[in-house]
Design a protein around this motif. Structure first.
Motif, PDB file in Angstrom:
ATOM      1  N   TRP A  78       0.789  -1.230   0.000  1.00  0.00           N
ATOM      2  CA  TRP A  78       0.000   0.000   0.000  1.00  0.00           C
ATOM      3  C   TRP A  78       0.824   1.286   0.000  1.00  0.00           C
ATOM      4  N   GLY A  79       2.083   1.214   0.389  1.00  0.00           N
ATOM      5  CA  GLY A  79       2.851   2.441   0.539  1.00  0.00           C
ATOM      6  C   GLY A  79       2.272   3.334   1.608  1.00  0.00           C
ATOM      7  N   ALA A  80       1.724   2.732   2.650  1.00  0.00           N
ATOM      8  CA  ALA A  80       1.050   3.466   3.719  1.00  0.00           C
ATOM      9  C   ALA A  80       1.323   2.764   5.039  1.00  0.00           C
ATOM     10  N   THR A  81       1.030   3.462   6.125  1.00  0.00           N
ATOM     11  CA  THR A  81       1.263   2.911   7.456  1.00  0.00           C
ATOM     12  C   THR A  81       0.019   3.063   8.321  1.00  0.00           C
ATOM     13  N   THR A  82       0.020   2.369   9.436  1.00  0.00           N
ATOM     14  CA  THR A  82      -1.035   2.479  10.438  1.00  0.00           C
ATOM     15  C   THR A  82      -0.452   2.049  11.780  1.00  0.00           C
ATOM     16  N   SER A  83      -1.283   1.894  12.785  1.00  0.00           N
ATOM     17  CA  SER A  83      -0.798   1.468  14.099  1.00  0.00           C
ATOM     18  C   SER A  83      -0.322   0.020  14.044  1.00  0.00           C
ATOM     19  N   ALA A  84       0.432  -0.397  15.049  1.00  0.00           N
ATOM     20  CA  ALA A  84       0.944  -1.771  15.084  1.00  0.00           C
ATOM     21  C   ALA A  84      -0.183  -2.813  15.108  1.00  0.00           C
ATOM     22  N   PRO A  85      -1.172  -2.675  16.011  1.00  0.00           N
ATOM     23  CA  PRO A  85      -2.249  -3.675  15.996  1.00  0.00           C
ATOM     24  C   PRO A  85      -3.010  -3.701  14.674  1.00  0.00           C
ATOM     25  N   ALA A  86      -3.242  -2.532  14.095  1.00  0.00           N
ATOM     26  CA  ALA A  86      -3.980  -2.473  12.835  1.00  0.00           C
ATOM     27  C   ALA A  86      -3.169  -3.058  11.691  1.00  0.00           C
ATOM     28  N   ALA A  87      -1.857  -2.847  11.699  1.00  0.00           N
ATOM     29  CA  ALA A  87      -1.004  -3.433  10.659  1.00  0.00           C
ATOM     30  C   ALA A  87      -1.032  -4.951  10.739  1.00  0.00           C
ATOM     31  N   ALA A  88      -0.970  -5.499  11.955  1.00  0.00           N
ATOM     32  CA  ALA A  88      -1.056  -6.952  12.112  1.00  0.00           C
ATOM     33  C   ALA A  88      -2.391  -7.463  11.596  1.00  0.00           C
ATOM     34  N   LEU A  89      -3.466  -6.752  11.920  1.00  0.00           N
ATOM     35  CA  LEU A  89      -4.802  -7.142  11.469  1.00  0.00           C
ATOM     36  C   LEU A  89      -4.891  -7.122   9.946  1.00  0.00           C
ATOM     37  N   LEU A  90      -4.460  -6.032   9.322  1.00  0.00           N
ATOM     38  CA  LEU A  90      -4.600  -5.896   7.878  1.00  0.00           C
ATOM     39  C   LEU A  90      -3.684  -6.841   7.119  1.00  0.00           C
ATOM     40  N   ASN A  91      -2.429  -6.941   7.524  1.00  0.00           N
ATOM     41  CA  ASN A  91      -1.507  -7.818   6.805  1.00  0.00           C
ATOM     42  C   ASN A  91      -1.907  -9.285   6.943  1.00  0.00           C
ATOM     43  N   GLY A  92      -2.462  -9.649   8.087  1.00  0.00           N
ATOM     44  CA  GLY A  92      -2.997 -11.002   8.239  1.00  0.00           C
ATOM     45  C   GLY A  92      -4.199 -11.217   7.345  1.00  0.00           C
ATOM     46  N   THR A  93      -5.023 -10.187   7.208  1.00  0.00           N
ATOM     47  CA  THR A  93      -6.181 -10.247   6.322  1.00  0.00           C
ATOM     48  C   THR A  93      -5.749 -10.421   4.874  1.00  0.00           C
ATOM     49  N   PHE A  94      -4.660  -9.773   4.482  1.00  0.00           N
ATOM     50  CA  PHE A  94      -4.164  -9.904   3.108  1.00  0.00           C
ATOM     51  C   PHE A  94      -3.679 -11.331   2.827  1.00  0.00           C
ATOM     52  N   ILE A  95      -2.888 -11.886   3.753  1.00  0.00           N
ATOM     53  CA  ILE A  95      -2.320 -13.221   3.511  1.00  0.00           C
ATOM     54  C   ILE A  95      -3.433 -14.259   3.402  1.00  0.00           C
ATOM     55  N   GLN A  96      -4.484 -14.107   4.210  1.00  0.00           N
ATOM     56  CA  GLN A  96      -5.613 -15.034   4.174  1.00  0.00           C
ATOM     57  C   GLN A  96      -6.687 -14.566   3.192  1.00  0.00           C
TER      58      GLN A  96
END
Length: 475
Positions: A78-96
């Motif tokens: 995405w070329g973007a950032t967010t909080s640590a918990p939100a990044a874990a949530l989103l990146n996990g959502t992408f992989i699955q």
């Protein structure tokens, strides 16, 4: 780190696991386990690149960033950032995000979608310099813990009962991985596992049409990250979380089903569960892979021409039947298609494949697939339930042709369980998934860095390659 008393019951599975986690070092893992962990990491990255710009992923990013803010942790693709918990949530959502990611056949969960996002978020913290070697060590800890907790709950039995198995016991995998990266002692690991267990959840009804099925393992990545961070800071969790007879993890999630706590530590440090994790060859739920293999076994004997097919019969175990069969109706969402045995067999019979294109919205709505779908009959064969976790992948597929010929193929399990892909095979899948989504130079650099991760001084070098925007797999 402040000294704390040892786990409350070091003789039980919780205490034994915490002792092992605290004492584990990368050198204790055999080369084969380390190699598999690196291949699994590369596969997870490929899945994240595909998942990053899917329509439901964009919806998630928009909502989560609006709520959580910009933060300082990378959102893959995405070329973007967010909080640590939100990044874990989103990146996990992408992989699955597109059913392309790994699974453990006995303790069914998608390990990379839980472990990697939690570690990425932790490793990008201010003042953190996690070497590739430490990252791989932490990832291995997570890859070992998740399946073991799953097997203690009899694996696919959880799916039969309506739980999304991996999101129930994935929190422990993420907590173990991040805890290892943070160098927790045994007592704090006990807190982290207790905090992880009390955040476990996931209802399998999400498989029919809900976007949240894509996010379940992301929830686990986020919750496991929080569990480790809280424990590291001195916030206490449930003691002896696996053994507690009232309100404990196994007694509650396994109520009435005789959970087996010994599975958590059986062969720990000797048998490496990471080596049993399967890399998917199809963009579909793991229980559908054996039926797809059987269908292609039939196709090897006679070409599958839709107009020549009178009927397709598929017999599966209870867990696969209840997880993967209902009569599909239009409109069918991609998540529903990827979980439905009938759709997967129909589109595979026509296209000779079951990858990204076969589960795109346009392909799902095509008339040729819906003309064949009513000819698929899926049945539960109780004989396939006997023999425990190792036997639940059995399947029988019969294709009856309009000229009366009937060709049957039976499989004990999917082909990649019988013969897992080597690193070269996983690399080929990564290239196939990411071709056209990122340029060749970036693709080659990610591949080299992931497979040589032990040589990285700082894992943020890898994150710098993953963060920039990627092209969408489809609109």
């Amino acid at each position: 780190m402040t000294n704390r008393p040892p786990p409350t019951d070091p003789r039980g599975p919780t205490g034994q696991l915490c002792d092992w986690l605290a004492g584990f070092s990368l050198d204790q893992a055999p080369p084969s386990a380390r190699e598999r962990a690196k291949a699994l990491t590369l596969d997870g990255i490929g899945c994240a690149i595909v998942g990053a710009q899917l329509p439901w992923s964009r919806t998630a990013v928009d909502i989560v960033r609006r709520f959580e803010g910009a933060g300082d942790r990378s959102i893959v693709g995405w070329g973007a950032t967010t909080s640590a918990p939100a990044a874990a949530l989103l990146n996990g959502t992408f992989i699955q995000g597109f059913e392309l990611d790994d699974y453990h056949p006995l303790g069914p969960l998608h390990s990379a979608s839980i472990v990697l996002p939690a570690l990425w978020a932790a490793a990008e913290g201010e003042g953190t310099q996690a070497s590739g070697r430490r990252f791989l060590e932490a990832a291995l800890a997570g890859y070992e813990v998740g399946p073991r907790v799953g097997m203690a709950l009899h694996g696919a039995q959880m799916l039969s009962r309506g739980w999304h198995s991996g999101s129930v016991f994935g929190t422990h995998a993420a907590a173990a991985a991040v805890g290892k990266l943070m160098d927790l002692d045994a007592a704090r690991f006990e807190d982290a596992l207790g905090l992880a267990g009390t955040q476990s959840a996931g209802l399998m009804a999400a498989q029919y049409e809900a976007m949240c099925k894509r996010m379940h393992h992301g929830f686990s990545a986020r919750n496991g990250l929080y569990a480790a961070v809280l424990a590291e800071g001195g916030y206490t969790g449930i003691k002896r979380v696996f053994e507690r007879p009232y309100g404990g993890f196994l007694s509650t999630f396994g109520e009435g089903h005789e959970p087996d706590a010994s599975q958590i530590t059986s062969g720990l440090g000797e048998r490496w569960e990471v080596e049993r994790i399967v890399i998917k060859p199809y963009a579909a739920m793991g229980g559908i892979h054996s039926p797809l293999d059987a269908l292609f076994d039939v196709a090897a004997k006679r070409a599958l021409v839709p107009g020549e097919i009178a009927k397709i019969e598929c017999d599966v175990s209870h867990a696969v039947y209840h997880h993967g069969w209902w009569v599909p109706e239009r409109p069918l969402t991609p998540i529903g298609a990827q979980m439905n045995i009938g759709y997967a067999l129909s589109v595979a019979a026509i296209d000779g494949a079951a990858m990204v294109r076969q589960f795109s919205p346009a392909r799902i709505d095509a008339d040729d697939v819906w003309a064949l779908l009513p000819k698929v009959e899926v049945r539960h064969d109780p004989a396939f339930d006997a023999g425990g976790m190792m036997k639940r992948g059995q399947t029988r597929v019969a294709v009856i042709f309009t000229d009366g010929q009937r060709i049957v193929a039976e499989r004990a399990s999917s082909r990649v369980i019988e013969k897992p892909q080597d690193t070269a095979g996983v690399t080929a899948k990564f290239r196939s998934l990411t071709d056209g989504l990122i340029d060749k130079a970036r693709q080659n650099a990610i591949e080299e860095m992931a497979l040589g991760i032990e040589d990285l001084k700082d894992v943020r070098e890898l994150m710098a390659l993953l963060a920039p925007a990627v092209r969408p797999a489809f609109d």
